[in-house]
Design a protein around this motif. Structure first.
Motif, PDB file in Angstrom:
ATOM      1  N   SER B   3       0.821  -1.157   0.044  1.00 39.03           N
ATOM      2  CA  SER B   3      -0.335   0.305  -0.203  1.00 39.03           C
ATOM      3  C   SER B   3       0.941   1.680  -0.465  1.00 39.03           C
ATOM      4  CB  SER B   3      -0.931   0.119   1.301  1.00 39.03           C
ATOM      5  OG  SER B   3      -0.150   0.200   2.231  1.00 39.03           O
ATOM      6  N   GLU B   4       0.120   2.310  -0.895  1.00 40.99           N
ATOM      7  CA  GLU B   4       1.085   3.427  -0.242  1.00 40.99           C
ATOM      8  C   GLU B   4       1.627   3.580   1.091  1.00 40.99           C
ATOM      9  OE1 GLU B   4       0.328   7.904  -2.425  1.00 40.99           O
ATOM     10  OE2 GLU B   4      -1.189   6.988  -2.057  1.00 40.99           O
ATOM     11  N   LYS B   5       0.813   4.197   2.130  1.00 43.96           N
ATOM     12  CA  LYS B   5       1.245   3.913   3.576  1.00 43.96           C
ATOM     13  C   LYS B   5       2.497   3.107   3.555  1.00 43.96           C
ATOM     14  CE  LYS B   5      -1.700   5.191   7.352  1.00 43.96           C
ATOM     15  NZ  LYS B   5      -2.748   4.712   8.242  1.00 43.96           N
ATOM     16  N   LEU B   8       4.922   4.497   1.824  1.00 41.21           N
ATOM     17  CA  LEU B   8       6.046   5.629   2.718  1.00 41.21           C
ATOM     18  C   LEU B   8       6.478   5.797   4.057  1.00 41.21           C
ATOM     19  CD1 LEU B   8       2.232   8.556   2.499  1.00 41.21           C
ATOM     20  CD2 LEU B   8       4.736   8.747   1.905  1.00 41.21           C
ATOM     21  N   ARG B   9       6.021   4.686   4.240  1.00 39.83           N
ATOM     22  CA  ARG B   9       7.169   4.648   6.348  1.00 39.83           C
ATOM     23  C   ARG B   9       7.958   4.226   5.506  1.00 39.83           C
ATOM     24  NH1 ARG B   9       2.470   1.824  10.111  1.00 39.83           N
ATOM     25  NH2 ARG B   9       2.172   3.559   9.622  1.00 39.83           N
ATOM     26  N   ASP B 254      -1.588  13.551   6.998  1.00 41.58           N
ATOM     27  CA  ASP B 254      -0.682  12.429   7.951  1.00 41.58           C
ATOM     28  C   ASP B 254       1.244  13.628   7.475  1.00 41.58           C
ATOM     29  OD1 ASP B 254      -2.419  10.774   8.672  1.00 41.58           O
ATOM     30  OD2 ASP B 254      -2.916  10.064   6.728  1.00 41.58           O
TER      31      ASP B 254
END
Lengths: 268, 257
Positions: B3-5, B8-9, B254
């Motif tokens: 996932s995109e999240k 990003l992490r 976020d």
């Protein structure tokens, strides 16, 4: 006019003038402006843009001192910022770190005697604020923060904050100016309801003639700069006024009459 | 499917590791001498070898930095409130502050040594003076930019200047304060390491200086990396604090960490 209104004059402006000094040039913002407002009366001030309507509001509340003439509220001359006056502006100026309820309760933390009693009787005051929020249909949003509310809701909260401490005078500077037409008309009804329940003295500054006629007992028309009152119109429409009222011929006549005056003023 | 999240992490770690990999490969390919640019593996080896000394000196640096930073927060808030709340103080003090801030802090260290001697105190004071300014400016800005309408509303309720300051000014300045803390903490490390390099027998700055005078370049780089890591950690602490205290200013985004 409705019989509840007391005939005692509450706010008077006597030949008020104001000169703005800015560097070398001085502008005459308001000149020889006189008007008187009765206790419990709802008046509106309309006029072309830049006519000094907001200046008038600052003069009445003592935020700026007039260059000539005098202002009295309840018989007492206004010298500095008047205490305990409620104010609502176009931009709702709610504090983003406070919930809606805490925002509405802000004046209670400042105005005497509430300030002294607030800590001891917090529950009672909270109930009072919740009651007010219920009247404007915001009670379910008491815990929400201002940025979680829509523009119309923010403005409702703003009006609640302006009247929570039951001020004798409420100043409204285009409070519904930034809202869409539907929300604005809805809030006229809310405002009227609050006024009919509480009967504070209110001065509404607006450029919306329908809003002025809907809400006010009397409408004043200001000239262009330097501002003075050029026309005064009693609104003899019984309350409560509804949105249907705004489509009645008599309502339209008054609006037209005011509009003509403003056009005259603009081209004079 | 990631996932995109997730991406990003992972990104910050991936980029950091990537930089070290590029560095290592570059050293291998060019065959550059270790006393010019040691490879990350050599830096790591030095870190392991001198671990007790590094730990001792980095704790000293962490202490002087934190002490200087805390002083800067307290002093900066007080002065910021004064400057932001009073036009008189603002006009009088601001030019002096700007002038003072323009002085390279390393030039101050010899003076501090004359006053306080070599050691902990000059490092704390340097960390303080270097991280003080952004805090003052931000707090003052937060106070000075209160909406005029809001001020009018409160004045017409009969609020005193102090009430306006405490009900609106200070809460409103909080996001500005916390934003400045993130800058100030990293600056505080610059200050303390500078002072330790010039005038101390302790701290990462001193460790790096003595390592470089004995051509132990991997240890110098190890010191640099340790300072960097401490800076990132303290920044993260400041950012977490900021989110906790002034969540209302972020409105659910976020990316602002």
């Amino acid at each position: 006019m409705s019989p509840e209104i007391n005939d005692a004059t509450f706010v008077t402006l006597d030949k008020v003038s104001l000169v703005y000094q800015q560097a070398e040039t001085s502008t005459l913002a308001v000149e020889d402006l006189s008007l008187s407002i009765k206790k419990g009366e709802f008046v509106a001030v309309v006029g072309p843009s830049g006519c000094g309507k907001s200046t008038l509001m600052k003069i009445v509340t003592g935020l700026i001192n007039c260059s000539a003439g005098g202002v009295t509220i309840g018989g007492k001359p206004v010298k500095g910022p008047t205490q305990g006056v409620g104010m609502a502006f176009q931009n709702s100026t709610l504090l983003p770190w406070r919930s809606t309820l805490d925002n509405v309760m802000l004046p209670l933390e400042i105005v005497e005697p509430h300030k002294r009693q607030l800590r001891r009787e917090r529950d009672r005051y909270e109930a009072r604020a919740m009651n007010l929020l219920r009247t404007v249909g915001l009670h379910e949003f008491a815990d929400k923060f201002p940025w979680q509310l829509s523009g119309g809701m923010q403005q409702r909260a703003n009006v609640c904050r302006a009247i929570i401490h039951e001020p004798s005078l409420l100043m409204l500077d285009e409070p519904f100016g930034a809202l869409d037409a539907f929300t604005r008309e809805e809030l006229w009804g809310v405002m009227q309801k609050l006024w009919m329940e509480r009967r504070f003295t209110a001065i509404l500054i607006t450029h919306d003639l329908r809003e002025a006629v809907f809400l006010a007992d009397r409408v004043f028309v200001m000239s262009k700069r330097p501002g003075r009152i050029v026309y005064e119109r009693e609104v003899d429409i019984p309350r409560p006024r509804t949105l249907d009222t705004t489509f009645e011929p008599h309502f339209g006549e008054i609006v037209h009459e005011l509009r003509e005056r403003i056009v005259e003023v603009k081209h004079s | 499917m990631i996932s995109e999240k997730m991406i990003l992490r992972i990104m910050p770690w991936a980029v950091t590791v990537g930089i070290f990999v590029v560095w290592e490969v570059a050293c291998l390919v060019t065959g550059v001498a270790e006393f010019v640019l040691p490879a990350p593996t050599a830096v790591w080896a030095a870190t392991v070898k001198f671990a007790p000394q590094i730990l001792h000196h980095s704790l000293q640096t962490l202490f002087t930095t934190t002490a200087g930073f805390v002083l800067a927060v307290v002093g900066g808030m007080l002065l910021g409130v004064f400057i932001g709340a009073s036009k008189l103080v603002y006009t009088g003090l601001y030019p002096v502050l700007v002038g003072f801030n323009s002085i390279p802090k390393v030039a101050l260290v010899p003076v501090l040594v004359i006053w306080f001697g070599i050691g902990t105190v000059p490092a704390i004071v340097t960390a303080f003076v270097i991280s003080f300014f952004p805090i003052v400016v931000n707090v003052a800005t937060g106070l000075a930019t209160i909406e005029p309408e809001l001020r009018d509303v409160l004045r017409c309720l009969g609020a005193t200047r102090t009430e306006i300051l405490f009900k609106i000014g200070i809460p409103r300045a909080m996001p500005y304060l916390f934003a400045s803390l993130k800058i100030a903490i990293t600056l505080a490390f610059v200050g303390s390491v500078i002072a330790e390099t010039v005038a101390s027998n302790e701290g990462i700055g001193y460790l790096m200086l003595s390592a470089s005078s004995s051509y132990n370049v991997p240890l110098v780089f190890s010191g640099l990396v340790v300072v960097g890591i401490m800076g990132v950690l303290m920044y993260a602490v400041a950012a977490a604090f900021e989110r906790r205290m002034t969540g209302w200013a972020f409105r659910g985004s976020d990316l602002m960490t």
